[in-house]
Write an enzyme that holds these catalytic residues in place. Structure first.
Site, PDB file in Angstrom:
ATOM      1  N   CYS A 362      -0.265  -0.020   1.002  1.00 29.60           N
ATOM      2  CA  CYS A 362      -0.735   0.929  -0.004  1.00 29.60           C
ATOM      3  C   CYS A 362      -0.494   2.366   0.434  1.00 29.60           C
ATOM      4  O   CYS A 362      -0.850   3.302  -0.278  1.00 29.60           O
ATOM      5  CB  CYS A 362      -2.216   0.702  -0.300  1.00 29.60           C
ATOM      6  SG  CYS A 362      -3.296   0.885   1.140  1.00 29.60           S
ATOM      7  N   GLU A 397       2.314   1.334  -4.150  1.00 30.29           N
ATOM      8  CA  GLU A 397       2.345   0.178  -3.245  1.00 30.29           C
ATOM      9  C   GLU A 397       3.806  -0.056  -2.859  1.00 30.29           C
ATOM     10  O   GLU A 397       4.704   0.088  -3.691  1.00 30.29           O
ATOM     11  CB  GLU A 397       1.790  -1.055  -3.961  1.00 30.29           C
ATOM     12  CG  GLU A 397       1.351  -2.170  -3.039  1.00 30.29           C
ATOM     13  CD  GLU A 397      -0.084  -2.059  -2.587  1.00 30.29           C
ATOM     14  OE1 GLU A 397      -0.530  -2.959  -1.848  1.00 30.29           O
ATOM     15  OE2 GLU A 397      -0.767  -1.077  -2.962  1.00 30.29           O
TER      16      GLU A 397
END
Length: 405
Positions: A362, A397
């Site tokens: 992330c 992401e």
């Protein structure tokens, strides 16, 4: 007369000095970057190619911060933000940029991080895999509120550019419809008992199969690719359920390009990757530092009829101590928190030497740092694929596929 902040450096601009600028690029924080005689000026909510008027409010050692006053020549990618609080609420950075532009700039930011931090040369980053929903996708919302001494008692998120000032947010366009339906009711409950709050607090709204849940300790569930996963409402679970199946399918496709017998899922959470992939492997081993999540991974395995997966409670590197799989016959999925992998884990991973590795992150900045170490340790990067789990925000992401050289 406006008081000058004590930390304001009067050079190179006086406080509230206005400039006309051409925005060159976007930073990974979503800020427009412009230059005035080679001096960098950061202008949030301005887009590349735009001519803008900006007002300086702070000088730093090598750049200045400025507020956007007016867009004199807009970018063709500029759109009207649907949220009336955009630019005041700190939750979103890109509502003024069309979705094609968002994906283009996020891809560019991944390229920059891989080259600048990861030291990767001629890196190929695939086009961003977009979210099926650009708005109303977020299944978890955590508005904040102040203590009872607050005069107006806002319930919402931090005001842009402030560390402790909350802006009132009655509705949030990136939250699911169900959360926005529940939000006025929950706000009313908080207002009704605001005199009880000696300190500020955070409200939870989590959209699950059970509905919108506000108790962070409640056990809730989500269905992904035919499997149902239980987890605690206040704990981590991906917040965009609309793109999550596509992310998992991609990870499974990448990890399965070479037929291997074993799978290791580090940072496994409640077992989503491990249990989704289990049918492709003889045995699967997962590790999770959160004891509650690891126990729920076991429950999820039993509930979904998965019998070849075991889960260990402990730090990610603890999995190697009891692992009987040979590295050359193993694949590994790692999905660490924002801080990335620690040195001990990476050293043990290199010693174990899984044949195939998929790294889900992330934060591409910490991922790039770790990829540099993995590449130096004998891994080749096969593919880098960003997924936009967070439209309208600066977050992205990123999935990197590696193989043992």
């Amino acid at each position: 007369m406006t008081e000058t902040p004590r930390n304001f450096n009067p050079e190179p601009y006086p406080y509230h000095h206005e400039l006309e600028l051409i925005v060159e690029t976007l930073t990974n924080l979503g800020h427009g970057l412009a230059r005035d005689n080679n001096w960098v000026v950061m202008v949030p909510f301005a887009l590349p190619g735009e001519r803008v008027r900006a007002r300086v409010f702070r000088n730093h050692k090598n750049y200045s911060d400025a507020d956007l006053v007016d867009v004199l020549e807009p970018s063709p990618q500029r759109v009207e933000p649907p949220c009336p609080l955009f630019g005041q609420c700190g939750g979103c950075q890109y509502q003024h940029l069309d979705y094609t532009g968002q994906k283009e700039w996020k891809r560019g930011q991944v390229v920059d991080l891989m080259e600048r931090i990861g030291g990767l040369e001629n890196v190929v980053v695939e086009p961003v895999h977009g979210s099926p929903k650009e708005y109303h996708y977020r299944s978890k919302l955590t508005p904040h509120h102040p203590n009872r001494q607050s005069k107006d008692f806002p319930i919402g998120f931090l005001r842009y550019g402030r560390r402790n000032q909350i802006i009132d947010v009655p509705q949030c366009p990136i939250a699911t419809d169900a959360i926005n339906e529940a939000l006025p009711i929950e706000r009313k409950k908080i207002h009704a008992k605001k005199e009880k709050f000696k300190r500020g607090s955070t409200l939870l709204l989590r959209h699950t199969l059970e509905g919108v849940i506000t108790d962070p300790r409640a056990t809730v569930s989500e269905q992904v690719l035919g499997k149902v996963y239980e987890f605690q409402a206040g704990e981590f679970f991906q917040n965009n359920p609309f793109i999550l199946p596509e992310l998992i399918e991609y990870v499974l496709e990448q990890i399965g390009r070479v037929k291997l017998r074993y799978l290791v899922d580090a940072y496994c959470g409640v077992g989503v990757f491990a249990l989704s992939a289990a049918r492709h492997f003889e045995q699967v081993a997962g590790v999770e530092i959160n004891a509650q999540a690891a126990e729920q991974a076991r429950v999820n395995a039993a509930a979904n009829g998965v019998t070849n997966a075991t889960f260990t409670i402990g730090k990610s590197e603890a999995i190697f101590a009891s692992l009987s799989f040979p590295g050359e016959e193993s694949a590994m999925i790692i999905d660490p928190p924002r801080a990335g992998c620690d040195e001990v884990f990476l050293r043990q991973l290199l010693d174990f030497g899984p044949k195939r590795l998929v790294y889900v992150s992330c934060d591409p900045a910490t991922q790039a740092r770790d990829l540099k170490i993995l590449q130096a340790g004998g891994y080749q990067i096969e593919r880098i694929q960003p997924f936009d789990l967070f439209p309208q925000t600066r977050h992205i992401e990123n999935v990197a596929t590696l193989s043992r050289a």
